[in-house]
Design a protein around this motif. Structure first.
Motif, mmCIF file in Angstrom:
data_model
loop_
_atom_site.group_PDB
_atom_site.id
_atom_site.type_symbol
_atom_site.label_atom_id
_atom_site.label_comp_id
_atom_site.label_asym_id
_atom_site.label_seq_id
_atom_site.Cartn_x
_atom_site.Cartn_y
_atom_site.Cartn_z
ATOM 1 N N ALA A 9 -73.719 0.867 -16.032
ATOM 2 C CA ALA A 9 -75.077 0.787 -15.489
ATOM 3 C C ALA A 9 -76.183 1.047 -16.514
ATOM 4 C CB ALA A 9 -75.206 1.768 -14.321
ATOM 5 N N GLU A 10 -75.830 1.541 -17.707
ATOM 6 C CA GLU A 10 -76.847 1.960 -18.702
ATOM 7 C C GLU A 10 -78.008 0.982 -18.835
ATOM 8 O OE1 GLU A 10 -73.085 3.837 -20.298
ATOM 9 O OE2 GLU A 10 -73.645 1.954 -19.356
ATOM 10 N N HIS A 11 -77.626 -0.279 -18.977
ATOM 11 C CA HIS A 11 -78.607 -1.321 -19.239
ATOM 12 C C HIS A 11 -79.680 -1.414 -18.135
ATOM 13 C CE1 HIS A 11 -80.161 -5.165 -20.587
ATOM 14 N NE2 HIS A 11 -79.979 -5.647 -19.359
ATOM 15 N N TRP A 12 -79.331 -1.003 -16.918
ATOM 16 C CA TRP A 12 -80.243 -1.159 -15.771
ATOM 17 C C TRP A 12 -81.027 0.116 -15.450
ATOM 18 C CZ3 TRP A 12 -75.692 -3.774 -16.318
ATOM 19 C CH2 TRP A 12 -75.749 -5.166 -16.190
ATOM 20 N N VAL A 13 -80.627 1.233 -16.060
ATOM 21 C CA VAL A 13 -81.270 2.520 -15.733
ATOM 22 C C VAL A 13 -82.518 2.719 -16.581
ATOM 23 C CG1 VAL A 13 -80.965 5.035 -15.610
ATOM 24 C CG2 VAL A 13 -79.025 3.538 -15.152
ATOM 25 N N PRO A 14 -83.707 2.780 -15.971
ATOM 26 C CA PRO A 14 -84.930 2.989 -16.755
ATOM 27 C C PRO A 14 -84.997 4.427 -17.285
ATOM 28 C CG PRO A 14 -85.450 2.840 -14.397
ATOM 29 C CD PRO A 14 -83.966 2.639 -14.522
ATOM 30 N N ASP A 15 -85.618 4.604 -18.448
ATOM 31 C CA ASP A 15 -85.755 5.934 -19.049
ATOM 32 C C ASP A 15 -86.740 6.785 -18.260
ATOM 33 O OD1 ASP A 15 -84.021 5.468 -21.092
ATOM 34 O OD2 ASP A 15 -85.570 4.773 -22.490
ATOM 35 N N ALA A 16 -86.452 8.069 -18.186
ATOM 36 C CA ALA A 16 -87.387 9.058 -17.624
ATOM 37 C C ALA A 16 -88.048 8.574 -16.342
ATOM 38 C CB ALA A 16 -88.455 9.416 -18.666
ATOM 39 N N ALA A 17 -87.251 8.016 -15.443
ATOM 40 C CA ALA A 17 -87.804 7.385 -14.250
ATOM 41 C C ALA A 17 -87.896 8.358 -13.084
ATOM 42 C CB ALA A 17 -86.937 6.199 -13.861
ATOM 43 N N THR A 18 -88.839 8.099 -12.195
ATOM 44 C CA THR A 18 -88.937 8.848 -10.938
ATOM 45 C C THR A 18 -87.891 8.288 -9.968
ATOM 46 O OG1 THR A 18 -90.475 7.270 -9.984
ATOM 47 C CG2 THR A 18 -91.438 9.091 -11.262
ATOM 48 N N LEU A 19 -87.691 9.009 -8.876
ATOM 49 C CA LEU A 19 -86.714 8.544 -7.876
ATOM 50 C C LEU A 19 -87.042 7.150 -7.332
ATOM 51 C CD1 LEU A 19 -85.687 11.488 -5.541
ATOM 52 C CD2 LEU A 19 -84.208 10.111 -7.024
ATOM 53 N N LEU A 22 -86.088 4.645 -9.903
ATOM 54 C CA LEU A 22 -84.630 4.506 -10.025
ATOM 55 C C LEU A 22 -84.069 3.665 -8.890
ATOM 56 C CD1 LEU A 22 -83.436 8.103 -11.013
ATOM 57 C CD2 LEU A 22 -83.517 6.070 -12.473
ATOM 58 N N ARG A 23 -84.535 3.969 -7.686
ATOM 59 C CA ARG A 23 -84.028 3.262 -6.509
ATOM 60 C C ARG A 23 -84.309 1.761 -6.633
ATOM 61 N NH1 ARG A 23 -85.763 6.533 -2.707
ATOM 62 N NH2 ARG A 23 -83.724 7.487 -2.434
ATOM 63 N N ARG A 24 -85.508 1.440 -7.056
ATOM 64 C CA ARG A 24 -85.881 0.029 -7.201
ATOM 65 C C ARG A 24 -84.993 -0.649 -8.254
ATOM 66 N NH1 ARG A 24 -91.240 0.499 -8.905
ATOM 67 N NH2 ARG A 24 -91.555 1.907 -7.165
ATOM 68 N N ALA A 25 -84.838 0.013 -9.394
ATOM 69 C CA ALA A 25 -84.065 -0.580 -10.493
ATOM 70 C C ALA A 25 -82.586 -0.723 -10.127
ATOM 71 C CB ALA A 25 -84.216 0.283 -11.748
ATOM 72 N N ALA A 26 -82.077 0.221 -9.345
ATOM 73 C CA ALA A 26 -80.641 0.217 -9.033
ATOM 74 C C ALA A 26 -80.234 -1.037 -8.271
ATOM 75 C CB ALA A 26 -80.275 1.472 -8.244
ATOM 76 N N HIS A 27 -81.166 -1.576 -7.494
ATOM 77 C CA HIS A 27 -80.825 -2.777 -6.721
ATOM 78 C C HIS A 27 -80.508 -3.978 -7.603
ATOM 79 C CE1 HIS A 27 -82.201 -0.331 -3.353
ATOM 80 N NE2 HIS A 27 -81.464 -1.137 -2.614
ATOM 81 N N GLU A 28 -80.905 -3.912 -8.861
ATOM 82 C CA GLU A 28 -80.610 -5.014 -9.794
ATOM 83 C C GLU A 28 -79.288 -4.795 -10.529
ATOM 84 O OE1 GLU A 28 -82.831 -7.522 -9.948
ATOM 85 O OE2 GLU A 28 -83.932 -6.397 -8.412
ATOM 86 N N CYS A 29 -78.659 -3.645 -10.336
ATOM 87 C CA CYS A 29 -77.526 -3.268 -11.197
ATOM 88 C C CYS A 29 -76.347 -4.232 -11.082
ATOM 89 C CB CYS A 29 -77.065 -1.838 -10.881
ATOM 90 S SG CYS A 29 -75.801 -1.236 -12.025
ATOM 91 N N ARG A 30 -75.827 -4.581 -12.251
ATOM 92 C CA ARG A 30 -74.620 -5.411 -12.356
ATOM 93 C C ARG A 30 -73.637 -4.723 -13.300
ATOM 94 N NH1 ARG A 30 -77.060 -7.158 -8.729
ATOM 95 N NH2 ARG A 30 -77.898 -9.236 -8.392
ATOM 96 N N GLY A 31 -73.645 -3.389 -13.261
ATOM 97 C CA GLY A 31 -72.860 -2.611 -14.206
ATOM 98 C C GLY A 31 -71.351 -2.695 -14.013
ATOM 99 N N CYS A 32 -70.932 -3.116 -12.824
ATOM 100 C CA CYS A 32 -69.524 -3.401 -12.573
ATOM 101 C C CYS A 32 -69.470 -4.468 -11.483
ATOM 102 C CB CYS A 32 -68.747 -2.140 -12.181
ATOM 103 S SG CYS A 32 -69.048 -1.584 -10.483
#
Ligand code: URA
Ligand code: SF4
Length: 211
Positions: A9-19, A22-32
């Motif tokens: 998931a590293e590539h999709w996790v924004p740095d120093a993000a608020t909850l 994070l929640r918004r970004a996680a919906h794009e995750c293709r980490g597995c």
């Protein structure tokens, strides 16, 4: 992506993000590969600053359909234990080690399949980002998968429950490990289920009183 390509998931996790970020970004995750068959990602519930972070395994069938953690049978068991331990639900942040439902199709049914070590590893960056964004005082691992995700090692719950553990390489607060509420649901014998429930409540109480 083939099933063996798991960039994590590293590539999709924004740095120093608020909850919310994070929640918004996680919906794009293709980490597995688990995003492909699940209905949706299930991120978490709860607020920044909640003193207790409870980490489950992965969303179940109901959670996958509703998009919220612990809304099925295991969630009802967890809610009664939280109530019995005197913890205010406002003080609890609920999340999972793996954010997409892994299952096997049998006819019309979807049968829960435990996430593998590779899925736990791929998804861990979300959990680590949640530690920073929520900043809990104590982290409670519900079952061995959560314990592996949080502590980064194999944990035998029976041997390590009932006390505060060092955070290890990923966590940002002391850790308590306990059983998964769905394990309680599987106990048929009533006296045995009652004593397992009491032990579970005692672990939650320990976590709450150590914050
Ligand atoms: N079991 C879990 O581990 N997490 C959920 O969200 C629901 C059931
Ligand atoms: Fe990303 Fe975790 Fe979903 Fe895999 S399970 S796609 S790592 S959010």
């Amino acid at each position: 992506m083939t099933t063996t390509e798991r960039p994590g998931a590293e590539h999709w996790v924004p740095d120093a993000a608020t909850l919310p970020e994070l929640r918004r970004a996680a919906h794009e995750c293709r980490g597995c590969e688990l995003y492909r068959d699940a209905t949706q990602l299930v991120f978490s519930s709860g607020r920044r600053g909640a003193p207790l972070m409870l980490v489950g395994e992965q969303p179940g069938d109901r959670e996958d359909l509703e998009g919220r953690p612990f809304v099925g049978p295991a969630g009802r068991m967890l809610t009664s234990a939280i109530n019995a331990s005197g913890i205010s639900p406002r003080d609890v942040y609920l999340t999972n080690a793996v954010k997409h439902f892994r299952f096997e199709r049998r006819g019309k049914r979807r049968i829960h399949e435990k996430p593998g070590v590779a899925h736990v590893t791929a998804c861990r960056p979300w959990l680590v980002a949640e530690f920073a964004a929520v900043d809990p005082r104590v982290i409670v691992c519900l079952g061995a998968t959560a314990a592996r995700a949080v502590l980064g090692r194999e944990v035998r719950i029976g041997a390590e429950r009932g006390r505060l553990l060092e955070p290890g390489p990923y966590a940002t607060a002391p850790v308590v490990v306990t059983t998964h509420p769905s394990a309680l649901l599987r106990i048929r014998e009533e006296a045995e289920r009652t004593s397992a429930f009491e032990a579970f409540v005692a672990d939650l109480h320990l976590a709450a009183s150590s914050r």
